[in-house]
Design a protein around this motif. Structure first.
Motif, PDB file in Angstrom:
ATOM      1  N   ILE A 112       0.836  -1.200   0.000  1.00  0.00           N
ATOM      2  CA  ILE A 112       0.000   0.000   0.000  1.00  0.00           C
ATOM      3  C   ILE A 112       0.873   1.253   0.000  1.00  0.00           C
ATOM      4  O   ILE A 112       1.842   1.348   0.751  1.00  0.00           O
ATOM      5  CB  ILE A 112      -0.928   0.025   1.238  1.00  0.00           C
ATOM      6  CG1 ILE A 112      -1.807  -1.230   1.276  1.00  0.00           C
ATOM      7  CG2 ILE A 112      -1.786   1.286   1.249  1.00  0.00           C
ATOM      8  CD1 ILE A 112      -2.793  -1.350   0.145  1.00  0.00           C
ATOM      9  N   SER A 177     -19.405  -7.871  -1.603  1.00  0.00           N
ATOM     10  CA  SER A 177     -19.216  -6.636  -2.376  1.00  0.00           C
ATOM     11  C   SER A 177     -20.114  -5.539  -1.813  1.00  0.00           C
ATOM     12  O   SER A 177     -21.073  -5.799  -1.100  1.00  0.00           O
ATOM     13  CB  SER A 177     -19.539  -6.857  -3.853  1.00  0.00           C
ATOM     14  OG  SER A 177     -20.906  -7.196  -4.021  1.00  0.00           O
ATOM     15  N   SER A 181     -16.316   2.030  -1.998  1.00  0.00           N
ATOM     16  CA  SER A 181     -15.008   1.417  -1.797  1.00  0.00           C
ATOM     17  C   SER A 181     -15.033   0.681  -0.460  1.00  0.00           C
ATOM     18  O   SER A 181     -15.828   1.002   0.421  1.00  0.00           O
ATOM     19  CB  SER A 181     -13.912   2.487  -1.789  1.00  0.00           C
ATOM     20  OG  SER A 181     -13.955   3.235  -0.579  1.00  0.00           O
ATOM     21  N   SER A 206      -8.220   5.454  -1.757  1.00  0.00           N
ATOM     22  CA  SER A 206      -7.075   4.542  -1.810  1.00  0.00           C
ATOM     23  C   SER A 206      -7.433   3.194  -1.200  1.00  0.00           C
ATOM     24  O   SER A 206      -8.187   3.118  -0.231  1.00  0.00           O
ATOM     25  CB  SER A 206      -5.892   5.134  -1.056  1.00  0.00           C
ATOM     26  OG  SER A 206      -5.426   6.302  -1.679  1.00  0.00           O
ATOM     27  N   PRO A 207      -6.862   2.116  -1.744  1.00  0.00           N
ATOM     28  CA  PRO A 207      -7.069   0.804  -1.112  1.00  0.00           C
ATOM     29  C   PRO A 207      -6.356   0.765   0.240  1.00  0.00           C
ATOM     30  O   PRO A 207      -5.428   1.534   0.487  1.00  0.00           O
ATOM     31  CB  PRO A 207      -6.422  -0.173  -2.107  1.00  0.00           C
ATOM     32  CG  PRO A 207      -5.409   0.653  -2.839  1.00  0.00           C
ATOM     33  CD  PRO A 207      -5.996   2.034  -2.930  1.00  0.00           C
ATOM     34  N   ASP A 231      -9.321  -5.971   2.533  1.00  0.00           N
ATOM     35  CA  ASP A 231      -9.741  -5.239   1.349  1.00  0.00           C
ATOM     36  C   ASP A 231      -9.623  -6.168   0.137  1.00  0.00           C
ATOM     37  O   ASP A 231      -8.577  -6.794  -0.062  1.00  0.00           O
ATOM     38  CB  ASP A 231      -8.832  -4.014   1.170  1.00  0.00           C
ATOM     39  CG  ASP A 231      -9.336  -3.058   0.088  1.00  0.00           C
ATOM     40  OD1 ASP A 231     -10.018  -3.511  -0.855  1.00  0.00           O
ATOM     41  OD2 ASP A 231      -9.027  -1.856   0.188  1.00  0.00           O
ATOM     42  N   TYR A 233      -8.974  -5.532  -2.773  1.00  0.00           N
ATOM     43  CA  TYR A 233      -7.791  -5.136  -3.545  1.00  0.00           C
ATOM     44  C   TYR A 233      -6.578  -5.938  -3.103  1.00  0.00           C
ATOM     45  O   TYR A 233      -5.804  -6.439  -3.928  1.00  0.00           O
ATOM     46  CB  TYR A 233      -7.532  -3.637  -3.350  1.00  0.00           C
ATOM     47  CG  TYR A 233      -6.170  -3.180  -3.841  1.00  0.00           C
ATOM     48  CD1 TYR A 233      -5.964  -2.829  -5.170  1.00  0.00           C
ATOM     49  CD2 TYR A 233      -5.080  -3.099  -2.965  1.00  0.00           C
ATOM     50  CE1 TYR A 233      -4.719  -2.416  -5.623  1.00  0.00           C
ATOM     51  CE2 TYR A 233      -3.836  -2.684  -3.402  1.00  0.00           C
ATOM     52  CZ  TYR A 233      -3.658  -2.346  -4.723  1.00  0.00           C
ATOM     53  OH  TYR A 233      -2.418  -1.944  -5.160  1.00  0.00           O
ATOM     54  N   MET A 234      -6.399  -6.065  -1.788  1.00  0.00           N
ATOM     55  CA  MET A 234      -5.270  -6.818  -1.260  1.00  0.00           C
ATOM     56  C   MET A 234      -5.401  -8.300  -1.584  1.00  0.00           C
ATOM     57  O   MET A 234      -4.422  -8.966  -1.927  1.00  0.00           O
ATOM     58  CB  MET A 234      -5.168  -6.626   0.250  1.00  0.00           C
ATOM     59  CG  MET A 234      -4.541  -5.319   0.684  1.00  0.00           C
ATOM     60  SD  MET A 234      -2.818  -5.160   0.154  1.00  0.00           S
ATOM     61  CE  MET A 234      -2.076  -6.501   1.071  1.00  0.00           C
ATOM     62  N   ASN A 236      -6.897  -9.690  -4.149  1.00  0.00           N
ATOM     63  CA  ASN A 236      -6.573  -9.893  -5.558  1.00  0.00           C
ATOM     64  C   ASN A 236      -5.089  -9.744  -5.822  1.00  0.00           C
ATOM     65  O   ASN A 236      -4.497 -10.472  -6.633  1.00  0.00           O
ATOM     66  CB  ASN A 236      -7.357  -8.899  -6.430  1.00  0.00           C
ATOM     67  CG  ASN A 236      -8.849  -9.155  -6.407  1.00  0.00           C
ATOM     68  OD1 ASN A 236      -9.275 -10.294  -6.215  1.00  0.00           O
ATOM     69  ND2 ASN A 236      -9.647  -8.130  -6.590  1.00  0.00           N
ATOM     70  N   LEU A 237      -4.457  -8.804  -5.112  1.00  0.00           N
ATOM     71  CA  LEU A 237      -3.020  -8.580  -5.278  1.00  0.00           C
ATOM     72  C   LEU A 237      -2.233  -9.818  -4.832  1.00  0.00           C
ATOM     73  O   LEU A 237      -1.283 -10.234  -5.498  1.00  0.00           O
ATOM     74  CB  LEU A 237      -2.601  -7.369  -4.468  1.00  0.00           C
ATOM     75  CG  LEU A 237      -1.224  -6.740  -4.768  1.00  0.00           C
ATOM     76  CD1 LEU A 237      -1.170  -6.247  -6.214  1.00  0.00           C
ATOM     77  CD2 LEU A 237      -0.950  -5.607  -3.818  1.00  0.00           C
TER      78      LEU A 237
END
Length: 240
Positions: A112, A177, A181, A206-207, A231, A233-234, A236-237
């Motif tokens: 991040i 979902s 955000s 921001s994520p 999150d 985002y994390m 998926n990362l």
């Protein structure tokens, strides 16, 4: 640490509902390195008022040696700052107490990118006494963080969830979902007075890494149960 979604999937709705009915403390999970320090007693370092430093947590915790300092300067700024604390302050540190900090050597300590750095690049996250007790309450952390002139975290939420909050959280855990955000959804649901996530100056765009939910039993005997909510985002990362 177990994920809240996994609790729902493995333990079922009734178990989750019982958890959500308990008193809960919610903190934002920071995506940063861990730097710990303590003052060893009955040692040459203690006589010289010097601190011993460690990286990692749990079974991965390891003392930062002279060789480590030669190989990398990743922890050097944090270690230099803490080593330069006045002897008066170091004298006040109880022997063999471990102070665990989240460390930001720069704006992107891991995945991040944070737009704001914490005070002196350190956030005190917990204290482990010489007897093994773990102090995580903000009232325990605040005076020490202020003494060291570093940051500490105020919880996003502390108390009992309302029926509305429990319903929205339950829906999120089942469906995975939300229209907003992740940071905006969780923070505004739990604490509408907050206008941004930690160490970001762009509101909720921001994520973030996620949140830690610490559920406290009313009997005062049962150990608190901690679970994380990450999150997407994390998630998926990490998969990528």
């Amino acid at each position: 640490m177990i994920n809240l979604q996994n609790i729902l999937n493995t333990e079922g709705k009734e178990f989750l509902d019982n958890l959500l009915n308990k008193e809960v403390v919610v903190n934002e999970k920071l995506n940063a390195a861990t730097l710990s320090f303590k003052k060893k007693t009955n040692s040459e370092m203690d006589l010289n008022r010097k601190l011993t430093f460690y990286k990692g947590t749990g079974v991965n915790k390891r003392e930062i040696t002279v060789a480590d300092r030669v190989m990398t300067n990743f922890y050097s700024n944090g270690m230099t700052y803490l080593s330069n604390l006045s002897k008066i302050i170091i004298d006040r540190i109880p022997g063999n107490w471990t102070f665990v900090c989240k460390y930001f050597p720069n704006h992107q300590p891991s995945f991040i990118n944070y737009s704001v750095l914490p005070k002196n690049n350190l956030v005190l996250s917990c204290i482990i006494t010489s007897g093994g007790s773990k102090l995580e309450d903000v009232d325990d952390l605040r005076p020490w963080a202020e003494l060291f002139d570093i940051a500490y975290q105020e919880p996003v939420f502390k108390g009992y969830l309302s029926e509305y909050q429990k319903e929205r959280l339950h829906d999120y855990l089942e469906n995975g979902s939300s229209k907003d955000s992740f940071a905006r959804f969780i923070i505004t649901l739990l604490n509408p007075s907050l206008t941004h996530s930690l160490y970001q100056n762009d509101g909720f765009d921001s994520p973030i890494d996620g949140f830690i939910f610490k559920f406290i039993s009313d009997d005062g005997v049962t150990k608190p149960l901690s679970a994380k909510l990450i999150d997407p985002y994390m998630t998926n990362l990490i998969i990528k």
